[in-house]
Design a protein around this motif. Structure first.
Motif, mmCIF file in Angstrom:
data_model
loop_
_atom_site.group_PDB
_atom_site.id
_atom_site.type_symbol
_atom_site.label_atom_id
_atom_site.label_comp_id
_atom_site.label_asym_id
_atom_site.label_seq_id
_atom_site.Cartn_x
_atom_site.Cartn_y
_atom_site.Cartn_z
ATOM 1 N N LEU A 93 0.818 -1.204 0.000
ATOM 2 C CA LEU A 93 0.000 0.000 0.000
ATOM 3 C C LEU A 93 0.853 1.255 0.000
ATOM 4 O O LEU A 93 0.600 2.188 -0.772
ATOM 5 N N THR A 94 1.866 1.281 0.896
ATOM 6 C CA THR A 94 2.633 2.517 1.022
ATOM 7 C C THR A 94 3.890 2.519 0.166
ATOM 8 O O THR A 94 4.400 3.590 -0.168
ATOM 9 N N GLY A 95 4.378 1.351 -0.165
ATOM 10 C CA GLY A 95 5.613 1.275 -0.959
ATOM 11 C C GLY A 95 6.832 1.763 -0.200
ATOM 12 O O GLY A 95 7.850 2.093 -0.789
ATOM 13 N N SER A 96 6.724 1.832 1.130
ATOM 14 C CA SER A 96 7.825 2.405 1.905
ATOM 15 C C SER A 96 8.846 1.325 2.251
ATOM 16 O O SER A 96 8.602 0.132 2.126
ATOM 17 N N LYS A 97 9.994 1.795 2.697
ATOM 18 C CA LYS A 97 11.066 0.899 3.118
ATOM 19 C C LYS A 97 11.294 1.061 4.608
ATOM 20 O O LYS A 97 10.943 2.084 5.189
ATOM 21 N N PHE A 98 11.891 0.089 5.202
ATOM 22 C CA PHE A 98 12.291 0.256 6.597
ATOM 23 C C PHE A 98 13.617 -0.445 6.817
ATOM 24 O O PHE A 98 13.865 -1.526 6.313
ATOM 25 N N HIS A 99 14.469 0.223 7.571
ATOM 26 C CA HIS A 99 15.784 -0.347 7.847
ATOM 27 C C HIS A 99 16.111 -0.134 9.313
ATOM 28 O O HIS A 99 16.226 0.993 9.772
ATOM 29 N N GLY A 100 16.225 -1.192 10.064
ATOM 30 C CA GLY A 100 16.593 -1.058 11.474
ATOM 31 C C GLY A 100 17.855 -1.860 11.742
ATOM 32 O O GLY A 100 18.051 -2.921 11.164
ATOM 33 N N SER A 101 18.745 -1.313 12.588
ATOM 34 C CA SER A 101 19.966 -2.085 12.841
ATOM 35 C C SER A 101 20.527 -1.773 14.219
ATOM 36 O O SER A 101 20.256 -0.731 14.797
ATOM 37 N N VAL A 102 21.284 -2.708 14.732
ATOM 38 C CA VAL A 102 21.991 -2.520 16.003
ATOM 39 C C VAL A 102 23.453 -2.882 15.785
ATOM 40 O O VAL A 102 23.795 -3.572 14.831
ATOM 41 N N THR A 103 24.311 -2.399 16.699
ATOM 42 C CA THR A 103 25.724 -2.761 16.609
ATOM 43 C C THR A 103 25.872 -4.227 16.979
ATOM 44 O O THR A 103 25.327 -4.698 17.971
ATOM 45 N N TRP A 104 26.594 -4.932 16.172
ATOM 46 C CA TRP A 104 26.734 -6.367 16.397
ATOM 47 C C TRP A 104 28.078 -6.664 17.051
ATOM 48 O O TRP A 104 28.156 -7.051 18.197
ATOM 49 N N PHE A 105 29.126 -6.407 16.332
ATOM 50 C CA PHE A 105 30.438 -6.577 16.962
ATOM 51 C C PHE A 105 31.464 -5.708 16.259
ATOM 52 O O PHE A 105 31.185 -5.090 15.223
ATOM 53 N N GLN A 106 32.613 -5.637 16.873
ATOM 54 C CA GLN A 106 33.639 -4.753 16.369
ATOM 55 C C GLN A 106 34.794 -5.588 15.850
ATOM 56 O O GLN A 106 35.245 -6.521 16.508
ATOM 57 N N ALA A 143 -2.923 -15.633 -9.343
ATOM 58 C CA ALA A 143 -1.726 -14.794 -9.298
ATOM 59 C C ALA A 143 -1.619 -13.904 -10.527
ATOM 60 O O ALA A 143 -1.151 -12.762 -10.441
ATOM 61 N N GLY A 144 -2.056 -14.408 -11.661
ATOM 62 C CA GLY A 144 -1.894 -13.670 -12.899
ATOM 63 C C GLY A 144 -2.599 -12.333 -12.882
ATOM 64 O O GLY A 144 -2.187 -11.398 -13.569
ATOM 65 N N LEU A 145 -3.654 -12.219 -12.072
ATOM 66 C CA LEU A 145 -4.418 -10.981 -12.054
ATOM 67 C C LEU A 145 -3.597 -9.799 -11.568
ATOM 68 O O LEU A 145 -3.874 -8.662 -11.911
ATOM 69 N N PHE A 146 -2.581 -10.121 -10.762
ATOM 70 C CA PHE A 146 -1.855 -9.030 -10.120
ATOM 71 C C PHE A 146 -0.629 -8.604 -10.901
ATOM 72 O O PHE A 146 0.184 -7.861 -10.397
ATOM 73 N N ASN A 147 -0.474 -9.090 -12.101
ATOM 74 C CA ASN A 147 0.837 -8.928 -12.724
ATOM 75 C C ASN A 147 1.197 -7.476 -12.970
ATOM 76 O O ASN A 147 2.337 -7.067 -12.769
ATOM 77 N N SER A 148 0.224 -6.670 -13.355
ATOM 78 C CA SER A 148 0.601 -5.284 -13.654
ATOM 79 C C SER A 148 0.849 -4.484 -12.387
ATOM 80 O O SER A 148 1.814 -3.709 -12.300
ATOM 81 N N SER A 149 0.009 -4.706 -11.364
ATOM 82 C CA SER A 149 0.242 -3.978 -10.115
ATOM 83 C C SER A 149 1.556 -4.415 -9.481
ATOM 84 O O SER A 149 2.272 -3.610 -8.889
ATOM 85 N N PHE A 150 1.886 -5.665 -9.652
ATOM 86 C CA PHE A 150 3.152 -6.172 -9.143
ATOM 87 C C PHE A 150 4.315 -5.456 -9.804
ATOM 88 O O PHE A 150 5.265 -5.009 -9.162
ATOM 89 N N ASN A 151 4.176 -5.325 -11.093
ATOM 90 C CA ASN A 151 5.247 -4.689 -11.853
ATOM 91 C C ASN A 151 5.476 -3.253 -11.395
ATOM 92 O O ASN A 151 6.603 -2.780 -11.300
ATOM 93 N N GLU A 152 4.375 -2.578 -11.094
ATOM 94 C CA GLU A 152 4.525 -1.188 -10.663
ATOM 95 C C GLU A 152 5.104 -1.083 -9.261
ATOM 96 O O GLU A 152 5.854 -0.173 -8.936
ATOM 97 N N TRP A 153 4.745 -2.046 -8.431
ATOM 98 C CA TRP A 153 5.179 -2.002 -7.034
ATOM 99 C C TRP A 153 6.681 -2.248 -6.896
ATOM 100 O O TRP A 153 7.360 -1.683 -6.061
ATOM 101 N N MET A 154 7.204 -3.080 -7.781
ATOM 102 C CA MET A 154 8.617 -3.424 -7.704
ATOM 103 C C MET A 154 9.489 -2.218 -8.043
ATOM 104 O O MET A 154 9.072 -1.354 -8.811
#
Lengths: 484, 97, 635, 156
Positions: free
Chosen positions: C56-69, C463-474
């Motif tokens: 719906l929103t097409g947004s991204k999310f990125h979360g991270s923590v420090t793992w090791f040094q 699944a075939g019904l969504f092919n064009s909306s899929f293409n736009e979402w990608m």
């Protein structure tokens, strides 16, 4: 409370005597005594860690007592990131070894447990001493209990194996001694103090350093061991009792790595610089060779022994790359291999007790017979082949990242050796745990043994998932020594 | 008076005493031989105390000592007899390494 | 926002794994299954929510923590949600969820149910972790864990020897790819100093051209291993010895897609290197052809599907190679649906008949129409018959290929898509079509096994019904070009294949045996049946490696140890010689002194009789001696 | 006087020899007493009156009687046991005698002279030889106690 380090050595040493005395009254009580002493040592070590400042890479909590002043030797103890991790490993594996001996060691208990504690004291002494004389004394002390543990509580060919072990490692330490004396003789100040000599040896000419390094190399190459100096190891492991193997693979091999870093890298950097390509080739040969030989082994225990050889090759590879990553990874690999090989050897011993054989060809169908042991064996094997999320992977990754910036082709070769490693472990699993069982296992209650393995399993996972726990100790040290 | 026969007597007594000590096997006889040797010493002490009386005084002390010695020696012999019922000195070799 | 909680998706699955493995025997068989299904249901719901919000929103999310040094570098761990990962999450958790439900019944009688569900849960958790990971290192960790699960699950029935060798093969072959990928990751890290996707994408352009190519090829090597592309495809057919739900989940729907996912992830890097993309394209299309060709003649019900999987993943990789990223992912989605469906259906068939050989099956149409119709939808989608999902994704791939303008690739692609309907309808006809001579099994499967199949059929059908909306979402747009003629042509080719298969296998108007008499066809048949003998040659190579290892261990025993022992023997000889010298010479002196002392003391000892009498004798002798000496020296 | 003394000396030596040689213990004890007596006579001849007196009192009286008593206690037959190494003993002793006699044969000193009266000796013992005298008294005392201790019976 600034005698923590000497207490760390003295408690197992005195505790060994106490345990022996206890054994004169009650043989059963020895193991309780030994266990409590090793746990006290562990608590003391934790106390030491609270005093230890992880931000400093230098020696800390240094203790100094005058001793052989006439030749410039003194009792000098200190701890840094490298020794802290190795001492921790020693203490942990001693507890595990006592756990593994709990039911298995039946004869001469009253001398067995004191020997184990003496071994612990010697190993801690090796890692903590900052003076070549006492370092070398502890270095040799560790041989004695190990020799007796193999020779008295070992398997059928124990005498051959123990003598081979003793002669081999003793001879190699003589070369180390020659190098130490050479350093001493060439230094303008009459001292055996490692920190002082470390600064002096930097100024030696590369040729001289190389000459000294050859002796040091033989010293650690046998100990680690590196192909072609490895043949004592499978014999010693196959014949040693399980706790002996745990200590041998878990800690004694690390003495080689320790010398490689403490003497080889820190004192003779120009020599390593010159010998770097040769060392890399030797370590790659070690990895491949040990892998292929392990694949051809019939005995489960000697397969694991050869895997140790391969794993220690990675340590050499990392240190020889002379980068922060390579050395940090090498140290990480030492700890990780200590945990993993201890786990594998313990499991191997338990399987042998359970089903009566260690021959891989006869072990098929193990999963049906002993599901719990099989589970741990699978876990250990995957840890051994460097499955990500287990400690071995982080070590290998760090080593190879470090090596990549030094050599590219060598590193790719070394990485390919991981396939060999994976294949012998997987092929071993195929022949052991799968298939129809022709075994008849005894119902043995392994509660104590498995309980003592749980810390190993947990640490392997934790070090694989959260490496900072170890890198916090290793990084400042490595940064310090690489900045020189 | 010339010292000759005193010397001869004392030497003779010493030699006889020594001979007795090394050859005899009866403890009482050995004690007797020792007494002979002591007597020989006394003869010399007395005979040659010409200037003053020290020699004679010393000889009297020797006599006292030898009395004590005989006393203890005989006690030992008697004890030995009571323990072993056989008083051959060859049997009493507890000192042997 | 729901995306922030994406890291929760794998957590319950790992917990369930821990519970099932640790409490193995104390857990009731059923409870373990319900626990795992509950956990995967949770992940499914969460993934669906994330997918919907991303759609719906097409947004991204990125979360991270420090793992090791590590030295100078701080390594971070985190999760990345974008259209690609949210689609993968949905696919993975959806198929997992359905397969878990299916397994509840399929594995009902198995005694090691807790282990099965534990490992399956670990797999789903690792797979979602792989998808969520925001850096190469984390991804590689899960990548390997997925491989581990594959190993454990293929070898689930431990007493079978094929299970042992199949699982070994799967692990080792994929391991080769993994090592290549690891090398690539490390090479990249040494140059860039970070494992993160974003940092890598930003600074990848600074590397030299050769280094870029090498790195990308190494990463592609990982994809080749995991996604079973030529020449590392040999493990998939052998992996079919595992339980059927495992085949459906791991070896068709999810794990093998990891390679494609990786390639889609690094698509920003790929687009800068035409050499690498063309290599990828050729590898993909050759694999697709190989898989389809080998699938034509197999007899095992699951192996045909396995080769078909190889072939279709080849299509996806090919699509990546021609830069049709969204086409590739759409095909991935479709393939997950229909291939999982076909495997689950095969599972039903196997449980009911107890056979694996499709030439001995038949008449399955008679047993309730639900499963056969659902399977038919899956087959049609696989074959690429309009208007199902498979057709749309195929057309998208074709469009992308045409944009590249390489007609060799186009013709190869059309040839491969011509073979798809033939093998899959051979499969379908031999199992389901009426045939009086063949018996149907007497077991019947319950609703827990049928329901997932129906659900998947619905998805595959719609699944075939969504092919064009899929293409736009990608994130990558794919323009529908003016290749209508080609599209119609390729569809006709597919339909021809379909008709041919129906004629041969269903209506039996063309006698297949007569075709086989032709020598050329016979050779082709042989090669197809043996999958070009690639596997056999690898086995020979493996044996060589093994005999080499035996040789090496003998060498170690004989020569390396032998040298040492020879030294030892030499030393012994020298020592025995020197020992005799020692005995006579040096030791002789020492012993001589000792002996003389011993002799004299044995003499002296005789003096010590313990008799005072004797001591006095010696005193006497001593006195005499002294006197004699005095006499002589005094004159 | 001189010749008498020579004869006495001769008798002393003979009886001393008989102490060693006689088979019978009682005989040898008696010969011992005789020999002591002879020595006492020798003492008197050089004017050592006190010593001559205690020689006879202590040796012939106390020691000799004690020896006899002990012989009666211990040996039932009263026979002494055989000797050992008769001849080698003679050789050795003869050698020693030769070695001592050879230088002392030429001594021609006068002996005697001072009168060893009781009062003189007493004065000497309580002045110059006081400490040895006291020590000797302690030695005697301890010898008596020791001897008593040694021969006591365990069961009493």
């Amino acid at each position: 409370m600034n005698q923590l380090l000497s207490l760390l050595i003295l408690i197992p040493l005195v505790g060994g005597v106490i345990t022996y005395l206890v054994g004169r009254f009650n043989k059963e009580a020895t193991k309780y005594s030994a266990l409590s002493i090793s746990i006290i040592t562990g608590i003391l070590f934790l106390l030491t860690l609270t005093k230890f400042n992880i931000k400093i890479g230098k020696y800390q909590l240094v203790e100094e007592y005058s001793w052989l002043n006439s030749i410039g030797s003194q009792i000098l103890l200190g701890i840094d990131g490298l020794s802290a991790t190795l001492v921790g490993l020693t203490i942990l594996l001693t507890i595990v070894a006592i756990g593994m001996s709990w039911k298995k060691i039946k004869k001469k208990k009253k001398s067995y447990y004191p020997l184990l504690l003496l071994l612990e004291a010697g190993l801690i002494g090796v890692f903590l001493s900052l003076d070549f004389i006492i370092f070398f004394i502890f270095w040799e002390i560790t041989l004695i209990p190990m020799f007796f543990i193999i020779a008295i509580w070992g398997g059928e060919r124990r005498l051959y194996a123990s003598i081979k072990f003793f002669i081999y490692t003793h001879l190699s330490s003589l070369f180390l001694l020659i190098s130490i004396i050479a350093i001493y003789l060439h230094s303008p100040i009459q001292t055996f103090s490692i920190p002082v000599l470390t600064e002096i040896t930097q100024t030696f000419s590369p040729q001289l350093q190389l000459m000294i390094f050859i002796g040091v190399f033989i010293g650690f190459a046998v100990k680690m061991p590196i192909v072609p100096f490895h043949t004592w190891l499978p014999d010693a492991h196959v014949e040693a009792p399980t706790p002996g193997s745990v200590m041998l693979a878990g800690v004694l091999l690390k003495m080689g790595g320790y010398v490689l870093i403490r003497v080889g890298y820190m004192m003779l950097p120009s020599a390593i610089d010159l010998a770097m390509p040769i060392l890399a080739i030797i370590s790659i040969v070690t990895m491949f060779y040990a892998g292929f030989v392990a694949m051809g082994q019939e005995d489960l225990k000697s397969l694991i022994a050869y895997s140790s050889v391969g794993h220690m090759g990675i340590v050499l590879f990392g240190v020889a790359s002379m980068t922060v990553y390579g050395i940090a990874g090498g140290i990480y690999q030492m700890i990780s291999h200590g945990l993993i090989s201890a786990l594998l050897f313990s499991i191997c011993g338990m399987i042998k007790k359970d089903v009566g054989t260690r021959k891989i060809s006869k072990l098929s169908g193990l999963a049906k017979e002993t599901p719990t042991l099989t589970g741990i064996l699978v876990f250990g094997s995957f840890a051994g082949l460097g499955l990500p999320s287990l400690s071995g992977f982080i070590a290998e990754l760090t080593v190879f990242i470090g090596a990549f910036s030094t050599w590219e082709i060598y590193t790719i070769l070394a990485i390919i050796s991981l396939i060999v490693t994976a294949s012998y472990f997987i092929w071993m699993l195929q022949r052991t745990i799968f298939g129809e069982s022709q075994l008849n296992s005894k119902e043995i209650n392994w509660k104590i043994e498995i309980t003592s393995l749980i810390p190993l399993i947990i640490l392997i996972i934790i070090f694989g998932v959260y490496p900072d726990l170890l890198f916090d100790y290793i990084n400042p040290f490595v940064k310090l020594i690489t900045s020189i | 008076m010339i010292a000759f026969h005193f010397l001869i007597t004392s030497i003779g007594l010493v030699l006889i005493g020594l001979y007795g000590v090394i050859t005899l096997r009866h403890p009482i006889k050995i004690l007797m031989s020792i007494e002979l040797i002591l007597n020989a010493a006394n003869i010399n002490l007395v005979a040659f105390s010409t200037e003053n009386l020290i020699g004679q005084g010393f000889a009297s002390l020797v006599i006292a000592i030898s009395a004590a010695e005989v006393c203890v020696g005989l006690a030992i012999v008697y004890n030995l007899y009571r323990l072993k019922k056989d008083i051959d000195v060859m049997e009493v070799n507890a000192l042997k390494w | 926002m729901v995306m922030e909680y994406a890291w929760l998706i794998p957590v319950p699955l790992f917990i369930v794994f821990g519970i099932n493995i640790l409490l193995n025997k104390r857990l009731k068989n059923r409870t373990s299954g319900y626990l795992a299904t509950g956990a995967v249901a949770f992940s499914f719901i969460l993934s669906t929510l994330i997918f919907i919000s991303s759609l719906l929103t097409g947004s991204k999310f990125h979360g991270s923590v420090t793992w090791f040094q590590l030295g100078e570098h701080v390594i971070k761990a985190g999760y990345l949600i974008d259209p690609v990962s949210s689609l993968m999450l949905l696919v993975v958790s959806l198929v997992s969820f359905l397969v878990f439900i299916y397994s509840l019944e399929f594995m009902e009688d198995d005694r090691s149910k807790p282990r099965f569900f534990g490992e399956l849960a670990l797999f789903s958790g690792s797979m979602t972790g792989l998808v969520l990971a925001d850096n190469f290192l984390l991804m590689f960790i899960f990548w390997e864990l997925v491989g581990l699960c594959s190993y454990l699950l293929i070898g689930f029935w431990m007493e079978k020897s094929e299970a042992a060798s199949g699982s070994k093969k799967a692990f080792l072959i994929t391991r080769i790819g993994d090592i290549l990928m690891l090398s690539g990751i490390m090479l990249m890290f040494t140059q860039i100093g970070s494992f993160g996707f974003e940092e890598t994408f930003n600074s990848f352009g600074q590397l030299s051209g050769d280094l870029q190519t090498i790195t990308l090829l190494l990463l592609f090597g990982g994809a080749v291993g995991k996604s079973a592309q030529l020449p590392l495809q040999v493990w998939i057919p052998d992996a079919m010895v595992g339980p059927t739900p495992v085949s459906a989940l791991i070896h068709a729907a999810t794990m093998v897609k990891a390679g494609v996912y990786l390639l889609a992830r690094i698509s920003p890097l790929l687009s800068s290197s035409p050499l690498v993309t063309s290599i990828i394209a050729y590898f993909g299309i050759l694999t697709a052809l190989f898989g389809a060709y080998s699938a034509l003649t197999q007899k095992d019900i699951k192996e045909i599907l396995a080769y078909s999987t190889i072939s279709h993943i080849g299509f996806m990789v090919f699509a990546i190679g021609v830069m049709g990223y969204s086409a590739s992912l759409f095909h991935l989605f479709n393939h997950s649906a229909f291939k999982a469906l076909l495997f689950l259906a095969a599972g039903v068939v196997i449980t009911e008949t107890g056979k694996h050989d499709i030439t001995k099956m038949g008449n399955f149409w008679k047993r309730g129409k639900l499963v056969p119709i659902a399977t038919l939808i899956g087959c049609l989608s696989l074959a690429g018959i309009p208007p199902l999902g498979g057709w749309f994704s195929k057309e998208m791939i074709l469009t992308a290929t045409m944009q590249g303008g390489n007609y060799i690739l186009v013709s190869l692609f059309i040839l491969a898509s011509f073979l798809s309907p033939i093998y899959i309808f051979r499969w379908y006809s031999l199992i389901f079509s009426t045939n009086r001579r063949k018996k149907v099994g007497d077991k019947s499967s319950g609703y827990l096994m049928v329901l997932p199949i129906v659900a998947l059929a619905t998805i595959a059908g719609l699944a075939g019904l969504f092919n064009s909306s899929f293409n736009e979402w990608m994130p990558w747009s794919l323009h529908h070009g003016s290749h209508a003629i080609l599209a119609i042509g390729s569809t006709l080719v597919v339909l021809t294949g379909f008709t041919l298969a129906i004629l041969i296998y269903h209506l039996k108007l063309i006698d297949i045996n007569r075709i086989k008499e032709n020598t050329l066809f016979e050779i082709l048949h042989k090669f197809s049946f043996n999958a070009l003998y690639i596997d056999d040659s690898y086995t020979k190579l493996g044996f060589k490696a093994f005999s080499f290892s035996i040789l090496a261990s003998k060498f170690d025993d004989k020569y390396v140890d032998g040298v040492i022992n020879a030294f030892g023997a030499f030393g012994r000889k020298v020592s025995s010689k020197s020992k005799s010298f020692d005995d006579i010479g040096i030791d002789g002196v020492v012993n001589g002194v000792a002996d003389s002392i011993k002799f004299s003391s044995s003499l002296a000892r005789k003096i010590q009789t313990g008799l005072v009498r004797d001591y006095s004798l010696w005193i006497l002798i001593g006195t005499i001696t002294i006197l004699i000496i005095l006499k002589i020296s005094g004159g | 006087m001189q010749s008498l003394m020579l004869i006495i000396s001769f008798l002393v030596l003979i009886s001393a020899l008989m102490v060693i040689l006689s088979e019978d213990m009682v005989h040898s004890a008696l010969f011992l007493i005789f020999s002591f007596g002879g020595v006492g006579a020798l003492f008197l001849s050089v004017g050592a009156q006190f010593l001559g007196a205690i020689q006879i009192l202590i040796y012939t009286g106390a020691v000799g009687v004690m020896m006899l008593l002990m012989i009666y206690f211990t040996s039932k037959e009263g026979k002494s046991i055989k000797r050992e190494g008769k001849y080698s003993g003679i050789v050795l002793v003869g050698l020693l005698g030769f070695l001592i006699l050879y230088p002392s044969i030429s001594i021609t000193r006068e002996v005697g002279g001072t009168k060893g009266l009781t009062q003189n000796i007493g004065r000497l013992l309580f002045s110059d030889l006081l400490i040895p005298f006291e020590v000797i008294s302690i030695v005697l005392l301890s010898a008596i106690i020791g001897a008593t201790y040694i021969i006591r019976r365990e069961d009493h």
